[in-house]
Scaffold this motif. Structure first.
Motif, PDB file in Angstrom:
ATOM      1  N   MET A   1      -6.043   3.039  27.083  1.00  0.00           N
ATOM      2  CA  MET A   1      -5.911   4.010  26.001  1.00  0.00           C
ATOM      3  C   MET A   1      -4.963   3.461  24.937  1.00  0.00           C
ATOM      4  SD  MET A   1      -8.037   6.072  27.144  1.00  0.00           S
ATOM      5  CE  MET A   1      -7.942   7.247  25.813  1.00  0.00           C
ATOM      6  N   PRO A   2      -5.172   3.876  23.689  1.00  0.00           N
ATOM      7  CA  PRO A   2      -4.273   3.430  22.616  1.00  0.00           C
ATOM      8  C   PRO A   2      -2.889   4.072  22.774  1.00  0.00           C
ATOM      9  CG  PRO A   2      -5.821   5.073  21.796  1.00  0.00           C
ATOM     10  CD  PRO A   2      -6.233   4.762  23.210  1.00  0.00           C
ATOM     11  N   PRO A   3      -1.883   3.527  22.091  1.00  0.00           N
ATOM     12  CA  PRO A   3      -0.538   4.110  22.181  1.00  0.00           C
ATOM     13  C   PRO A   3      -0.508   5.607  21.859  1.00  0.00           C
ATOM     14  CG  PRO A   3      -0.434   1.991  21.098  1.00  0.00           C
ATOM     15  CD  PRO A   3      -1.902   2.315  21.278  1.00  0.00           C
ATOM     16  N   SER A   4      -1.350   6.061  20.933  1.00  0.00           N
ATOM     17  CA  SER A   4      -1.364   7.487  20.583  1.00  0.00           C
ATOM     18  C   SER A   4      -1.824   8.360  21.749  1.00  0.00           C
ATOM     19  CB  SER A   4      -2.269   7.728  19.370  1.00  0.00           C
ATOM     20  OG  SER A   4      -3.611   7.372  19.684  1.00  0.00           O
ATOM     21  N   GLU A   5      -2.469   7.754  22.741  1.00  0.00           N
ATOM     22  CA  GLU A   5      -2.895   8.472  23.940  1.00  0.00           C
ATOM     23  C   GLU A   5      -2.098   8.037  25.164  1.00  0.00           C
ATOM     24  OE1 GLU A   5      -4.976  11.028  24.743  1.00  0.00           O
ATOM     25  OE2 GLU A   5      -4.964  11.374  22.593  1.00  0.00           O
TER      26      GLU A   5
END
Length: 147
Positions: free
Chosen positions: A57-61
């Motif tokens: 998952m990306p950092p925002s997730e």
């Protein structure tokens, strides 16, 4: 709450055995379709992924790895053995779509909607170029999750 608790999962000052590196820290979640939080769980963990595929998952997730493991009632053979009347209780939920959701792990069920026969296989098309001669119109639906 889940997002808040996710930042509490950390490992400091611990040396993991080689076969465990990259597997911790981890969060394990289990859920059934329907009821409060259904759309959040579906959107967060299921929509846009293939079952059993591990994705970063990306950092925002949160930046952690995520995997959706689907389950049906038949995936738990001990349920029929240890609780033979469970399917009867499940059938007694009073909603055919909710029974389907619980029995088949169907997260596309929309319990209580005016259409209860939704099927991605029947109602979702592969994108295509709309012929110019087809009538075109617009409509809106405020939805039930994110208008």
């Amino acid at each position: 709450m889940y997002r808040f608790l996710r930042n509490r999962v950390r490992m400091v000052g611990i040396t993991l055995p080689a076969d465990c590196v990259g597997k911790f820290p981890r969060i394990l979640c289990g859920s059934n379709p329907g009821n409060s939080g259904h759309l959040w769980v579906k959107t967060t963990f299921i929509t846009g992924t293939m079952p059993l595929v591990i994705r970063k998952m990306p950092p925002s997730e949160g930046g952690m790895r995520r995997q959706f493991i689907p389950a049906r009632l038949e995936d738990n053979p001990s349920m029929a053995k240890d609780d033979p009347s469970y399917m009867d209780r499940l059938s007694g939920l009073g909603s055919a779509s909710l029974v389907k959701a619980m029995r088949d792990g169907d997260w596309d069920v929309v319990d209580g909607a005016f259409f209860d026969e939704w099927s991605n296989h029947q109602h979702v098309l592969t994108p295509f170029a709309v012929p110019r001669h087809w009538l075109r119109f617009r409509s809106g639906d405020w939805g039930s999750f994110s208008p």
